[in-house]
Design a protein around this motif. Structure first.
Motif, PDB file in Angstrom:
ATOM      1  N   ARG A  70       0.922   1.309  -0.191  1.00 40.95           N
ATOM      2  CA  ARG A  70      -0.313   0.973   0.512  1.00 40.95           C
ATOM      3  C   ARG A  70      -1.144  -0.065  -0.242  1.00 40.95           C
ATOM      4  NH1 ARG A  70      -1.941   4.394   4.702  1.00 40.95           N
ATOM      5  NH2 ARG A  70      -0.570   6.201   5.023  1.00 40.95           N
ATOM      6  N   THR A  71      -1.045  -0.078  -1.574  1.00 41.20           N
ATOM      7  CA  THR A  71      -1.868  -1.023  -2.331  1.00 41.20           C
ATOM      8  C   THR A  71      -1.505  -2.477  -2.013  1.00 41.20           C
ATOM      9  OG1 THR A  71      -2.286   0.573  -4.104  1.00 41.20           O
ATOM     10  CG2 THR A  71      -2.519  -1.752  -4.643  1.00 41.20           C
ATOM     11  N   PRO A  72      -0.236  -2.913  -2.142  1.00 40.72           N
ATOM     12  CA  PRO A  72       0.063  -4.295  -1.735  1.00 40.72           C
ATOM     13  C   PRO A  72      -0.044  -4.496  -0.229  1.00 40.72           C
ATOM     14  CG  PRO A  72       2.086  -3.135  -2.334  1.00 40.72           C
ATOM     15  CD  PRO A  72       0.949  -2.245  -2.731  1.00 40.72           C
ATOM     16  N   LEU A  73       0.257  -3.441   0.543  1.00 42.95           N
ATOM     17  CA  LEU A  73       0.159  -3.561   1.997  1.00 42.95           C
ATOM     18  C   LEU A  73      -1.294  -3.810   2.404  1.00 42.95           C
ATOM     19  CD1 LEU A  73       1.750  -3.432   4.611  1.00 42.95           C
ATOM     20  CD2 LEU A  73       1.381  -0.960   4.658  1.00 42.95           C
ATOM     21  N   ASN A 126      -6.937  -6.553  -3.967  1.00 39.84           N
ATOM     22  CA  ASN A 126      -7.807  -5.741  -3.121  1.00 39.84           C
ATOM     23  C   ASN A 126      -9.253  -6.205  -3.203  1.00 39.84           C
ATOM     24  OD1 ASN A 126      -5.674  -4.177  -2.230  1.00 39.84           O
ATOM     25  ND2 ASN A 126      -5.953  -2.600  -3.804  1.00 39.84           N
ATOM     26  N   GLN A 127      -9.676  -6.687  -4.366  1.00 41.18           N
ATOM     27  CA  GLN A 127     -11.007  -7.270  -4.478  1.00 41.18           C
ATOM     28  C   GLN A 127     -11.134  -8.458  -3.528  1.00 41.18           C
ATOM     29  OE1 GLN A 127     -11.423  -8.338  -8.590  1.00 41.18           O
ATOM     30  NE2 GLN A 127     -11.600  -6.212  -9.314  1.00 41.18           N
ATOM     31  N   ALA A 166     -12.906 -11.285   1.363  1.00 39.56           N
ATOM     32  CA  ALA A 166     -12.574 -12.106   2.537  1.00 39.56           C
ATOM     33  C   ALA A 166     -13.081 -11.466   3.821  1.00 39.56           C
ATOM     34  CB  ALA A 166     -11.059 -12.307   2.616  1.00 39.56           C
ATOM     35  N   MET A 167     -12.963 -10.134   3.925  1.00 42.89           N
ATOM     36  CA  MET A 167     -13.410  -9.442   5.138  1.00 42.89           C
ATOM     37  C   MET A 167     -14.923  -9.502   5.323  1.00 42.89           C
ATOM     38  SD  MET A 167     -11.051  -6.009   5.258  1.00 42.89           S
ATOM     39  CE  MET A 167      -9.286  -6.099   5.528  1.00 42.89           C
ATOM     40  N   VAL A 170     -11.892   5.853   3.707  1.00 46.60           N
ATOM     41  CA  VAL A 170     -11.232   4.769   4.433  1.00 46.60           C
ATOM     42  C   VAL A 170      -9.892   4.497   3.743  1.00 46.60           C
ATOM     43  CG1 VAL A 170     -11.404   2.400   5.250  1.00 46.60           C
ATOM     44  CG2 VAL A 170     -13.484   3.789   4.997  1.00 46.60           C
ATOM     45  N   SER A 171      -8.817   4.826   4.436  1.00 46.17           N
ATOM     46  CA  SER A 171      -7.494   4.718   3.822  1.00 46.17           C
ATOM     47  C   SER A 171      -6.993   3.282   3.856  1.00 46.17           C
ATOM     48  CB  SER A 171      -6.494   5.624   4.555  1.00 46.17           C
ATOM     49  OG  SER A 171      -6.899   6.980   4.471  1.00 46.17           O
ATOM     50  N   LYS A 172      -6.381   2.868   2.759  1.00 42.34           N
ATOM     51  CA  LYS A 172      -5.696   1.587   2.718  1.00 42.34           C
ATOM     52  C   LYS A 172      -4.309   1.743   3.351  1.00 42.34           C
ATOM     53  CE  LYS A 172      -7.917   0.230  -1.648  1.00 42.34           C
ATOM     54  NZ  LYS A 172      -7.679   0.009  -3.091  1.00 42.34           N
TER      55      LYS A 172
END
Length: 556
Positions: free
Chosen positions: A173-176, A435-436, A441-442, A533-535
């Motif tokens: 999930r981290t790279p995803l 992830n930062q 970006a969002m 909030v799940s990654k």
């Protein structure tokens, strides 16, 4: 035939306790013969522990003949390690009044060859004698120990698999999160048609991978018996609307007609696991869209009250499509794990065949049923029935909706953030550079100002300055993890409350983590987080969570 003292004792017992006529008792009792033929190990000893009489079966089991044992101290054959517990039981037997007994006690006695056998005892005192029956349970106890060892090994293996899947889920999930998050941000930019097509394909691939990870975790939980149903008071249509909206958008993107038929009573508040019902519906709608090239997908929702019994409502979800369909033979194994209608479907459409098996498991756990009918080349229909309980009557629900609408029309428009025109100050505690960048970006172009720290200790220190409106907290970080940091922030708020004598401002904390299993959600809640909030996180889920936390709408 001569009659021994023991014969007389047994005869007296039969006469006094069982009410057998003395003459009948005399004809029934022949202790010597009884001792000779018994397969169990019979024993009579005195209160000093000396053997008075044992059956011939002692020699069969332990190698000691009755002649060798009679007159000897019985406990000399006992395993040294069993002496303490056996002594306690011996005293219990000796202290018993006539008619009492001890049953099921197991200890070890030495065989004549030096080995030990496990014996299970039943004993009672009668007069100044102890009458006991033992049985060799060595094989049974060995089998029990092997079974316990096998069970422990299976449980350890299951736990190891669960831990492995949890860790792999986090690592995937981290790279995803970077892939889906950055693609979501990119989709908001001005792109050429070719660029948008490619970006959309990447987004779809990322969503498929996320679903695969979730399906594997759910299958693991089903196998381990850890999949839980958590009923809550929920509004049926409010909970199902996100799944319906997503399916409608996917269907329209494929130029399919999407139709929804809602029955006259298919609304209201119910006690049910909203998330699991939504998961079932999402899976069925996703499959319907996936396997339909042209035509339509239809969703029908119906509620029948007082069925199948009074005060129970039956929800029926029906998903029909005009897709590829399947034949009767394929349908028989459709809900089994890792099964698809045929190998060509696997090649053409992908997938693991896990989704429908999870749907069946969830449906059955909630007391419902799932079924499917299909005609190859013409489409399929899946039907789910679930028993639900209304938490208020339909009339009361409708009246509440009308009153709420009236209040909404009369209420003045609320500003996006009461008393403040400045952007919302967001603190992100996240150690992973990608992830930062995803969160940054969002939030670009949105009414948020972002500050980034790399561990929980820095987050606690930053919050102490009082400069933030909301915190996005990763769960796994160096120095101090997100759970510990959240607890520290809540402890500081409690200390301020105690010092000021009035409640301190509660800072919204959103746990933003790749740890997405049920225990992780519970841990976040226990630590004091307001949301989990799940990654991988998308712009929609992140901005929606922030809006729920601080009341600020995202810029479209």
């Amino acid at each position: 035939m001569s009659r021994t003292v023991d014969d007389l004792i047994i005869e007296e017992s039969l006469t006094d306790e069982l009410g057998i006529d003395p003459r009948a008792a005399e004809s029934l009792v022949d202790a010597s013969t009884f001792f000779d033929v018994s397969l169990d190990m019979l024993c009579i000893r005195d209160l000093q522990g000396r053997v008075v009489k044992v059956s011939r079966s002692w020699e069969t089991t332990l190698g000691w003949s009755p002649e060798e044992l009679e007159g000897q101290m019985l406990l000399t054959l006992l395993h040294p390690d069993d002496r303490p517990c056996t002594q306690v039981t011996v005293e219990q037997v000796e202290d018993l009044a006539s008619g009492g007994y001890v049953s099921g006690f197991v200890n070890r006695y030495r065989h004549k060859d030096g080995s030990y056998r496990q014996l299970e005892w039943q004993a009672r005192r009668y007069g100044d004698k102890i009458y006991a029956v033992a049985r060799d349970v060595t094989g049974r106890e060995a089998a029990r120990r092997e079974l316990e060892a096998a069970k422990a090994a299976a449980e350890a293996a299951s736990q190891a698999k669960t831990d492995f899947l949890a860790n792999m889920s986090h690592e995937i999930r981290t790279p995803l999160n970077g892939v889906i998050g950055l693609i979501g941000a990119l989709q908001a930019d001005d792109l050429t048609p070719r660029q948008r097509e490619l970006v959309d394909l990447i987004a779809q691939s990322g969503e498929s991978l996320e679903r695969l990870v979730s399906d594997i975790l759910d299958v693991s939980k089903v196998e381990a018996g850890q999949l839980e149903i958590v009923p809550v008071d929920m509004d049926l249509m409010d909970e199902l609307e996100p799944a319906i909206a997503t399916a409608r958008a996917k269907a329209e993107a494929r130029e399919l007609t999407f139709t929804i038929n809602v029955g006259p009573k298919a609304r209201g508040r119910f006690l049910a696991d909203a998330g699991r019902i939504r998961q079932i519906l999402t899976n069925l709608l996703s499959n319907a869209v996936k396997f339909t090239h042209e035509g339509e997908v239809t969703l029908s929702l119906n509620i029948e009250d007082d069925a199948p019994e009074p005060e129970v409502s039956q929800l029926t979800l029906t998903v029909a499509d005009t897709g590829v369909g399947f034949d009767a033979e394929a349908g028989r194994g459709l809900f089994e794990r890792f099964t698809q209608a045929d190998s060509t479907i696997t090649r053409r459409f992908g997938g693991t065949g896990l989704g429908l098996s999870i749907c069946r498991a969830l449906t059955e756990m909630m007391g419902g049923e799932i079924s499917a009918t299909s005609t190859p080349g013409q489409g399929s229909t899946f039907t789910v029935t679930l028993p639900l309980c209304r938490t208020r009557s339909l009339d009361a629900y409708d009246a509440g909706k009308v009153a709420h609408q009236a209040r909404a029309e009369l209420a003045p428009l609320r500003p996006s953030r009461a008393g403040a025109d400045a952007p919302v100050r967001v603190l992100l505690a996240e150690d992973h550079p990608v992830n930062q960048r995803v969160v940054e970006a969002m939030l670009t172009g949105q009414p948020y100002v972002l500050t980034i720290v790399e561990n929980g200790a820095e987050a606690v220190e930053a919050v102490a300055g009082g400069a933030f409106d909301v915190v996005l907290m990763d769960m796994q970080m160096p120095v101090m993890d997100g759970l510990a940091a959240t607890r520290a922030i809540r402890a500081a708020e409690a200390a301020c409350t105690a010092e000021a004598g009035q409640p301190a401002r509660r800072l919204p904390i959103l746990m933003l983590s790749a740890n997405a299993m049920p225990q992780h959600l519970e841990q976040a809640k226990d630590a004091g987080a307001d949301q989990h909030v799940s990654k991988p996180v998308t712009p929609t889920t992140l901005l929606g969570a922030l809006e729920a936390a601080v009341g600020v709408r995202a810029v479209a």
